[in-house]
Design an enzyme around this catalytic site. Structure first.
Site, PDB file in Angstrom:
ATOM      1  N   CYS A 253       0.837  -1.197   0.000  1.00 46.76           N
ATOM      2  CA  CYS A 253       0.000   0.000   0.000  1.00 46.76           C
ATOM      3  C   CYS A 253       0.871   1.245   0.000  1.00 46.76           C
ATOM      4  CB  CYS A 253      -0.898   0.023   1.242  1.00 46.76           C
ATOM      5  SG  CYS A 253      -2.561  -0.593   0.942  1.00 46.76           S
TER       6      CYS A 253
ATOM      7  N   CYS B 213      14.069 -17.593  17.647  1.00 49.18           N
ATOM      8  CA  CYS B 213      14.007 -19.035  17.882  1.00 49.18           C
ATOM      9  C   CYS B 213      15.083 -19.759  17.084  1.00 49.18           C
ATOM     10  CB  CYS B 213      12.631 -19.575  17.481  1.00 49.18           C
ATOM     11  SG  CYS B 213      11.524 -19.856  18.874  1.00 49.18           S
TER      12      CYS B 213
END
Lengths: 109, 285
Positions: B138, B246
């Site tokens: 956008c 992680c």
């Protein structure tokens, strides 16, 4: 001057006379402790909210001294007795001299 | 001597088995209602494609009562500060076209339901895109503005705003049709062991949820609560930043936030939570 500082307060709109109400306040503030260093090794100057007060109809309810170890976006929750209708006025004092104020009305009926 | 040793070993085995069986009970049974009006589904039946898990739990269940309470009231939820900041950006005109988000979309509430179905296949782009990518699409294509950094604060706040208006709606990302190959890539990544520790996502979040990983309570690694305000870094964190953390913890070189690998992984992990409510911005430690 600290950027993006915005006080927020949550006070019930109505209460019964003599009732104990819970008030929540939060001010977004980075609370720079003065102990940290930037990537060049220079100390980042201290910039914190150093005092917070709440008054009800001109009478002081709470007056807090804040220290540099308090983390970002200081939040206070406390109880207050409301004897009559009136205004709570909250004030935060910044190291840079700025004073932030917020007022909330409460109706006792 | 030998006999004593055997006895001790046997005893140790019993203890270990006892721990393992009780550990799965560790997702608590508390109920999450936000502002006393938005009911959040935090426990539900696992979607059909999940082979090894019967019940899915929001990460909210694995946090302490104090941390859980943060999320029950928007005033207490520090993530809502980011949402407020994003609301200002929503109305701020930026770029060469003189448009803000509001110029096309109106109120931010018009985005209700969007967070629940992303990542989603974008026909025009011919690939699966995430919410953050659509925000940047956008910005660059409609507003003529600069891209925001993928895991930067401004972007994560905006995703939190879009997410906040979908709270309570069940996550329902599509895994079939044109999204299927991306989903399968994500599944492969989820079960692939990486790093010097040779850990896959599944080793912790599927085989061992409910147990402790050092001082932390392992969740199922659901991402219905993202963006997540973490008490440890006092800001909203995007799913890709969490993935990176992680993977790094397995002592591997990580993929980049916004990379095809993480988009695929986000789609797959999101699909593991199909049925849980959108919770973002959630609060975790």
């Amino acid at each position: 001057m600290a950027k993006g500082v915005k006080p927020r307060v949550k006070v019930p709109k109505t209460a019964s006379a003599g009732e104990t109400i819970t008030i929540k306040t939060l001010i977004s503030h980075k609370m720079e402790s003065g102990q940290r260093k930037d990537s060049d090794g220079n100390a980042i100057p201290r910039s914190i909210i150093n005092r917070f007060t709440a008054d009800f109809n001109g009478e002081n309810v709470i007056d807090v001294t804040l220290e540099p170890a308090i983390s970002t976006n200081p939040y206070f929750q406390f109880d207050s007795v409301v004897p009559e209708s009136g205004d709570f006025k909250f004030t935060w004092y910044d190291d840079d001299g700025s004073v932030y104020e917020e007022t909330k009305s409460i109706k006792v009926g | 001597m030998k006999n004593t040793f055997k006895l001790k070993t046997a005893f140790a085995c019993v203890v270990a088995a006892g721990l393992a069986s009780s550990a799965f009970a560790d997702a608590d049974t508390d109920k999450l209602v936000i502002n006393g009006e938005i009911d959040i589904i935090t426990t539900t039946v696992a979607p059909a494609h999940l082979e090894n898990v019967d019940t899915i739990y929001s990460g909210w269940h694995f946090r302490s009562d104090e941390t859980q309470a943060f999320q029950m009231d928007d005033f207490d939820n520090p993530g809502m500060i980011g949402v407020e900041k994003a609301s200002e950006n929503w109305d701020t005109v930026d770029g060469s076209e003189g448009k803000s988000c509001a110029s096309c979309h109106g109120e931010a509430e018009s985005m209700a339901g969007v967070r629940a179905v992303y990542p989603k296949y974008n026909e025009e782009k011919g690939k699966v895109t995430t919410l953050a990518m659509e925000v940047n699409n956008c910005r660059t294509e409609r507003m003529g503005a600069e891209k925001w950094k993928y895991t930067g604060g401004t972007m994560t706040d905006m995703v939190a705003l879009i997410s906040s208006v979908s709270r309570g709606m069940p996550v329902n990302v599509a895994i079939d049709g044109p999204a299927q190959s991306t989903w399968e890539q994500g599944k492969e990544l989820y079960y692939a062991r990486t790093g010097q520790l040779e850990l896959s996502c599944a080793n912790c979040h599927e085989d061992s949820y409910g147990m402790m990983i050092r001082a932390d309570h392992l969740s199922q690694g659901q991402i219905n609560g993202f963006p997540t305000y973490r008490l440890k870094n006092t800001k909203l964190n995007s799913a890709h930043a969490r993935f990176k953390g992680c993977v790094r913890d397995t002592r591997a070189e990580t993929y980049n936030p916004g990379s095809d690998e993480f988009i695929a992984l986000e789609l797959y992990v999101a699909s593991r939570g199909n049925g849980l409510s959108v919770e973002g911005p959630s609060v975790r430690n």
